[in-house]
Scaffold this motif. Structure first.
Motif, PDB file in Angstrom:
ATOM      1  N   LYS A  59     -23.488  12.642  19.969  1.00  0.00           N
ATOM      2  CA  LYS A  59     -22.617  12.159  21.040  1.00  0.00           C
ATOM      3  C   LYS A  59     -23.135  12.618  22.394  1.00  0.00           C
ATOM      4  O   LYS A  59     -22.875  11.986  23.412  1.00  0.00           O
ATOM      5  N   TYR A 101     -16.545  10.254  14.506  1.00  0.00           N
ATOM      6  CA  TYR A 101     -17.759   9.848  15.212  1.00  0.00           C
ATOM      7  C   TYR A 101     -18.416   8.593  14.628  1.00  0.00           C
ATOM      8  O   TYR A 101     -19.634   8.507  14.543  1.00  0.00           O
ATOM      9  N   HIS A 103     -18.804   5.594  15.902  1.00  0.00           N
ATOM     10  CA  HIS A 103     -19.638   4.858  16.867  1.00  0.00           C
ATOM     11  C   HIS A 103     -20.966   5.573  17.108  1.00  0.00           C
ATOM     12  O   HIS A 103     -21.987   4.924  17.347  1.00  0.00           O
ATOM     13  N   CYS A 177     -11.734   9.646  18.113  1.00  0.00           N
ATOM     14  CA  CYS A 177     -13.045   9.084  18.474  1.00  0.00           C
ATOM     15  C   CYS A 177     -13.353   9.302  19.952  1.00  0.00           C
ATOM     16  O   CYS A 177     -14.404   9.847  20.308  1.00  0.00           O
ATOM     17  N   ASP A 178     -12.452   8.865  20.806  1.00  0.00           N
ATOM     18  CA  ASP A 178     -12.722   8.876  22.248  1.00  0.00           C
ATOM     19  C   ASP A 178     -12.942  10.276  22.782  1.00  0.00           C
ATOM     20  O   ASP A 178     -13.863  10.513  23.570  1.00  0.00           O
ATOM     21  N   GLU A 181     -16.451  11.365  21.155  1.00  0.00           N
ATOM     22  CA  GLU A 181     -17.632  10.553  21.422  1.00  0.00           C
ATOM     23  C   GLU A 181     -17.888  10.312  22.909  1.00  0.00           C
ATOM     24  O   GLU A 181     -19.040  10.243  23.343  1.00  0.00           O
ATOM     25  N   GLN A 182     -16.839  10.173  23.690  1.00  0.00           N
ATOM     26  CA  GLN A 182     -16.992   9.743  25.079  1.00  0.00           C
ATOM     27  C   GLN A 182     -16.921  10.878  26.095  1.00  0.00           C
ATOM     28  O   GLN A 182     -17.277  10.679  27.259  1.00  0.00           O
ATOM     29  N   ARG A 184     -18.219  14.165  27.728  1.00  0.00           N
ATOM     30  CA  ARG A 184     -19.465  14.942  27.826  1.00  0.00           C
ATOM     31  C   ARG A 184     -19.129  16.404  28.100  1.00  0.00           C
ATOM     32  O   ARG A 184     -18.230  16.727  28.871  1.00  0.00           O
ATOM     33  N   SER A 199     -12.818  18.555  25.389  1.00  0.00           N
ATOM     34  CA  SER A 199     -12.549  17.405  24.518  1.00  0.00           C
ATOM     35  C   SER A 199     -11.076  17.296  24.113  1.00  0.00           C
ATOM     36  O   SER A 199     -10.494  16.211  24.170  1.00  0.00           O
TER      37      SER A 199
END
Length: 265
Positions: A59, A101, A103, A177-178, A181-182, A184, A199
């Motif tokens: 990610k 995860y 994606h 997920c978001d 994964e999204q 940083r 996160s």
């Protein structure tokens, strides 16, 4: 990498003479995963490359790009597709976070459709499948077909498994997920700060708790759905406890270093 590469090159050359129909499968691991410079392999060497941080950590763009460069270098060095040795239990072993995860996995296999021959998945933690069964299911499907639609799979999973509670579970999966994964991290490494402040801060955890309670309420009259929801919800409790431990300081242990009169001998 160079030391092991030199050995494998010589071994493969000898195998070629004795057993020309055999292939040497080489597993670069731990501190010798980088494709070595100045080594020539015969056409009978195939690499099973270990991804040290774990696929879920791709990610983070820096980690994904670093491993991608290594896959490309090994494929060029051997003239063959690479097999990967990937850990599904990393970083599950370092946090109870309820991340998903799919994606990340989809991007990984689509990017390497013509570069990978397959993957050995290394797991083994007791709660790994309970926590990540959605991602693991998608992983299995992506190995067969990198074009597999992970979002459609999650939609169907929620609809078929959770009926009246499908909406709440789907929102929980979206958050899982978001937020993994999204989002940083300041540094691409697992830490309590990265997991529980960046996160999954308190407000996200509170929303997850609310969604679980709503889902339980909607499923109350359906015995089968309630049982499935209990399986899905079970690992959240350890995550909520870990989150509270971090935010409330209960998980911190003080270390007292006493000052002495003179330097120890």
């Amino acid at each position: 990498s160079r030391l092991l590469g030199t050995f494998v090159s010589a071994l493969a050359a000898d195998v070629k003479k004795r057993w020309p129909d055999k292939t040497v499968l080489y597993l670069p691991y731990v501190n010798y995963t980088l494709a070595p410079e100045g080594i020539v392999f015969g056409d009978n060497v195939e690499v099973q490359l270990c991804g040290m941080p774990g696929v879920a950590m791709y990610k983070e763009p820096a980690l994904a790009e670093q491993f991608q460069r290594n896959i490309d270098r090994w494929a060029k060095l051997t003239g063959r597709k690479v097999q990967t040795w990937d850990y599904s239990c990393w970083p599950t072993d370092r946090t109870k976070a309820m991340y998903q995860y799919p994606h990340v996995l989809a991007d990984y296999y689509r990017r390497n459709r013509d570069k990978l021959v397959g993957t050995f998945i290394n797991g083994g933690l007791l709660d790994e499948w309970t926590r990540h069964h959605v991602s693991m299911y998608c992983w299995m499907k992506l190995l067969w077909d990198p074009a597999f639609d992970v979002d459609a799979a999650m939609e169907e999973y929620c609809r078929r498994m959770y009926g009246p509670a499908a909406g709440e579970v789907r929102e929980l999966l979206r958050l899982q997920c978001d937020r993994w994964e999204q989002v940083r991290w300041p540094l691409p490494t697992v830490s309590p700060k990265a997991v529980h402040e960046v996160s999954f801060p308190r407000e996200v955890v509170a929303k997850m708790k609310e969604l679980l309670e709503q889902a339980r309420g909607r499923a109350a009259d359906d015995e089968a759905v309630s049982a499935r929801l209990a399986f899905f919800a079970a690992p959240f409790e350890a995550f909520f406890a870990e989150s509270a431990s971090v935010h409330e300081g209960a998980g911190l242990r003080g270390l007292v270093a006493p000052k002495v009169a003179e330097a120890p001998v």
